[in-house]
Scaffold this motif. Structure first.
Motif, PDB file in Angstrom:
ATOM      1  N   UNK A 107       0.786  -1.225   0.000  1.00  0.00           N
ATOM      2  CA  UNK A 107       0.000   0.000   0.000  1.00  0.00           C
ATOM      3  C   UNK A 107       0.817   1.274   0.000  1.00  0.00           C
ATOM      4  N   UNK A 108       2.069   1.204  -0.462  1.00  0.00           N
ATOM      5  CA  UNK A 108       2.920   2.387  -0.491  1.00  0.00           C
ATOM      6  C   UNK A 108       2.502   3.343  -1.608  1.00  0.00           C
ATOM      7  N   UNK A 109       2.886   4.606  -1.463  1.00  0.00           N
ATOM      8  CA  UNK A 109       2.773   5.586  -2.544  1.00  0.00           C
ATOM      9  C   UNK A 109       4.161   5.732  -3.153  1.00  0.00           C
ATOM     10  N   UNK A 110       4.275   5.503  -4.444  1.00  0.00           N
ATOM     11  CA  UNK A 110       5.582   5.555  -5.095  1.00  0.00           C
ATOM     12  C   UNK A 110       5.587   6.589  -6.205  1.00  0.00           C
ATOM     13  N   UNK A 111       6.763   7.189  -6.406  1.00  0.00           N
ATOM     14  CA  UNK A 111       7.004   8.120  -7.502  1.00  0.00           C
ATOM     15  C   UNK A 111       8.144   7.525  -8.329  1.00  0.00           C
ATOM     16  N   UNK A 139      -1.459  -7.016   2.925  1.00  0.00           N
ATOM     17  CA  UNK A 139      -2.104  -7.514   4.138  1.00  0.00           C
ATOM     18  C   UNK A 139      -2.872  -6.366   4.789  1.00  0.00           C
ATOM     19  N   UNK A 140      -4.054  -6.695   5.327  1.00  0.00           N
ATOM     20  CA  UNK A 140      -4.876  -5.665   5.945  1.00  0.00           C
ATOM     21  C   UNK A 140      -5.630  -4.851   4.910  1.00  0.00           C
ATOM     22  N   UNK A 141      -5.844  -3.582   5.190  1.00  0.00           N
ATOM     23  CA  UNK A 141      -6.493  -2.674   4.255  1.00  0.00           C
ATOM     24  C   UNK A 141      -5.878  -1.292   4.388  1.00  0.00           C
ATOM     25  N   UNK A 142      -6.097  -0.482   3.388  1.00  0.00           N
ATOM     26  CA  UNK A 142      -5.533   0.870   3.349  1.00  0.00           C
ATOM     27  C   UNK A 142      -6.665   1.865   3.174  1.00  0.00           C
ATOM     28  N   UNK A 143      -6.673   2.892   4.060  1.00  0.00           N
ATOM     29  CA  UNK A 143      -7.645   3.976   3.960  1.00  0.00           C
ATOM     30  C   UNK A 143      -6.901   5.295   3.787  1.00  0.00           C
ATOM     31  N   UNK A 144      -7.315   6.060   2.800  1.00  0.00           N
ATOM     32  CA  UNK A 144      -6.767   7.390   2.591  1.00  0.00           C
ATOM     33  C   UNK A 144      -7.911   8.353   2.263  1.00  0.00           C
ATOM     34  N   UNK A 145      -7.621   9.629   2.363  1.00  0.00           N
ATOM     35  CA  UNK A 145      -8.544  10.657   1.878  1.00  0.00           C
ATOM     36  C   UNK A 145      -7.726  11.611   1.026  1.00  0.00           C
ATOM     37  N   UNK A 146      -8.204  11.889  -0.168  1.00  0.00           N
ATOM     38  CA  UNK A 146      -7.452  12.698  -1.118  1.00  0.00           C
ATOM     39  C   UNK A 146      -8.149  14.030  -1.362  1.00  0.00           C
ATOM     40  N   UNK A 200       2.000   6.088  -8.009  1.00  0.00           N
ATOM     41  CA  UNK A 200       1.173   4.882  -7.949  1.00  0.00           C
ATOM     42  C   UNK A 200       0.915   4.516  -6.497  1.00  0.00           C
ATOM     43  N   UNK A 201      -0.167   3.759  -6.292  1.00  0.00           N
ATOM     44  CA  UNK A 201      -0.422   3.116  -5.009  1.00  0.00           C
ATOM     45  C   UNK A 201      -0.155   1.637  -5.187  1.00  0.00           C
ATOM     46  N   UNK A 208       6.778   6.089  -0.211  1.00  0.00           N
ATOM     47  CA  UNK A 208       6.261   6.537   1.089  1.00  0.00           C
ATOM     48  C   UNK A 208       5.305   5.479   1.615  1.00  0.00           C
ATOM     49  N   UNK A 209       5.573   4.995   2.826  1.00  0.00           N
ATOM     50  CA  UNK A 209       4.655   4.045   3.443  1.00  0.00           C
ATOM     51  C   UNK A 209       3.642   4.820   4.288  1.00  0.00           C
ATOM     52  N   UNK A 210       2.371   4.465   4.215  1.00  0.00           N
ATOM     53  CA  UNK A 210       1.341   5.202   4.956  1.00  0.00           C
ATOM     54  C   UNK A 210       1.633   5.281   6.448  1.00  0.00           C
ATOM     55  N   UNK A 211       1.469   6.488   7.007  1.00  0.00           N
ATOM     56  CA  UNK A 211       1.585   6.723   8.449  1.00  0.00           C
ATOM     57  C   UNK A 211       0.333   7.466   8.887  1.00  0.00           C
ATOM     58  N   UNK A 212      -0.369   6.903   9.816  1.00  0.00           N
ATOM     59  CA  UNK A 212      -1.664   7.432  10.250  1.00  0.00           C
ATOM     60  C   UNK A 212      -1.557   8.898  10.678  1.00  0.00           C
ATOM     61  N   UNK A 213      -2.447   9.721  10.129  1.00  0.00           N
ATOM     62  CA  UNK A 213      -2.489  11.141  10.484  1.00  0.00           C
ATOM     63  C   UNK A 213      -1.570  12.023   9.675  1.00  0.00           C
ATOM     64  N   UNK A 214      -0.722  11.419   8.841  1.00  0.00           N
ATOM     65  CA  UNK A 214       0.207  12.199   8.020  1.00  0.00           C
ATOM     66  C   UNK A 214      -0.452  12.634   6.714  1.00  0.00           C
ATOM     67  N   UNK A 215       0.125  13.662   6.107  1.00  0.00           N
ATOM     68  CA  UNK A 215      -0.360  14.169   4.816  1.00  0.00           C
ATOM     69  C   UNK A 215       0.805  14.224   3.844  1.00  0.00           C
ATOM     70  N   UNK A 216       0.615  13.632   2.688  1.00  0.00           N
ATOM     71  CA  UNK A 216       1.589  13.713   1.604  1.00  0.00           C
ATOM     72  C   UNK A 216       1.108  14.776   0.623  1.00  0.00           C
ATOM     73  N   UNK A 217       1.947  15.782   0.409  1.00  0.00           N
ATOM     74  CA  UNK A 217       1.621  16.879  -0.512  1.00  0.00           C
ATOM     75  C   UNK A 217       2.549  16.805  -1.710  1.00  0.00           C
TER      76      UNK A 217
END
Length: 279
Positions: free
Chosen positions: A219-223, A262-269, A256-257, A230-239
């Motif tokens: 569930x990483x965000x890659x460029x 394993x598990x699930x990934x929740x984000x808000x964009x 890309x995501x 970037x691996x998701x960290x709860x409460x963080x914002x990627x700009x």
């Protein structure tokens, strides 16, 4: 609030007329700076114009970032620490943008609303299902939810962008196997399908991804163009931002995501437009 103008046909005509009148190059630059152009960008625009080059050349021009400087960004109810940053393209990760209870509440809202995600068809502009994007999502209007309204205002204050330029908050769920293959957030202007979307507030110029939970694996965000993950960290914002005063869009913001393992990934964009967004 940031309100950088775009170098369009009106500005080109203005330059032609004032060059013909014999105005000095510095006076033209000064006038553009007074109209909110970044000084370096104004100089590049004039140099290319005098050389007969198109301002919208394929080589993206990095001017002064829209992203405010500093190690901590502040809003009326938040102090967000910059964890890291990249200059070209402009990418930064900030901590403590959302409290944990706010993350939980957004996930609750999402569980009740999300439906299969879609992509924009490049020819028609319609929203269509695609194997490129395997997730579920829902747009949430701030006028219908006080928490979303507070978050919209907070993001506008942190990133110095007009709140009305932001699209509705988009809550997304990725289950195991869910992914979003490499894509751009801006609308390719050469595609017929982009026209309808560009009429609703102009081009997208920046994105904020809010990470709502810790992902067990994947569930990483890659460029890929810059080798950043970037691996998701709860409460963080990627700009990240991808629009300049020349009206260009930065192709290095291809991202890309990666598949959730394993598990699930929740984000808000939150996507930010150049002008006022019309839903």
């Amino acid at each position: 609030m940031n309100d950088t103008p775009r170098f369009d046909a009106t500005w080109k005509t203005w330059l032609d007329e004032n060059i013909l009148r014999g105005c000095t190059h510095q006076s033209l630059i000064d006038a553009m700076v007074a109209a909110a152009f970044d000084p370096d960008t104004a100089r590049r625009i004039l140099a290319r114009h005098l050389a007969g080059e198109a301002a919208d050349t394929s080589a993206y021009v990095h001017g002064t970032p829209m992203l405010p400087p500093g190690r901590v960004l502040t809003a009326s109810d938040c102090e967000a620490r910059r964890l890291f940053g990249c200059e070209q393209p402009v990418i930064a990760l900030f901590a403590d943008v959302l409290a944990h209870d706010e993350c939980d509440r957004l996930i609750e809202i999402g569980r009740a609303r999300v439906q299969r995600s879609s992509v924009v068809d490049p020819d028609s502009g319609n929203e269509v299902a695609s194997s490129e994007r395997r997730s579920e999502g829902a747009f949430v209007d701030a006028s219908a939810n006080a928490l979303v309204g507070d978050i919209d205002r907070r993001l506008a204050e942190l990133f110095r962008q007009p709140v009305e330029n932001g699209e509705e908050l988009h809550i997304l769920r990725y289950s195991v196997g869910g992914e979003y293959r490499p894509h751009f957030d801006y609308f390719p202007e050469e595609q017929a399908g982009s026209r309808h979307h560009l009429q609703r507030g102009g081009q997208r110029v920046a994105t904020v991804i809010l990470y709502l939970n810790e992902v067990a694996r994947g569930g990483d965000t890659t460029f890929p163009a810059v080798g950043l993950t970037i691996h998701p960290r709860r409460g963080c914002a990627l700009y990240f931002e991808y629009g300049n005063a020349l009206g260009q869009s930065d192709p290095k913001t291809l991202h890309a995501g990666t598949p959730v393992e394993a598990g699930e990934k929740w984000i808000a964009t939150k996507w930010i437009r150049r002008g006022r967004f019309r839903a």
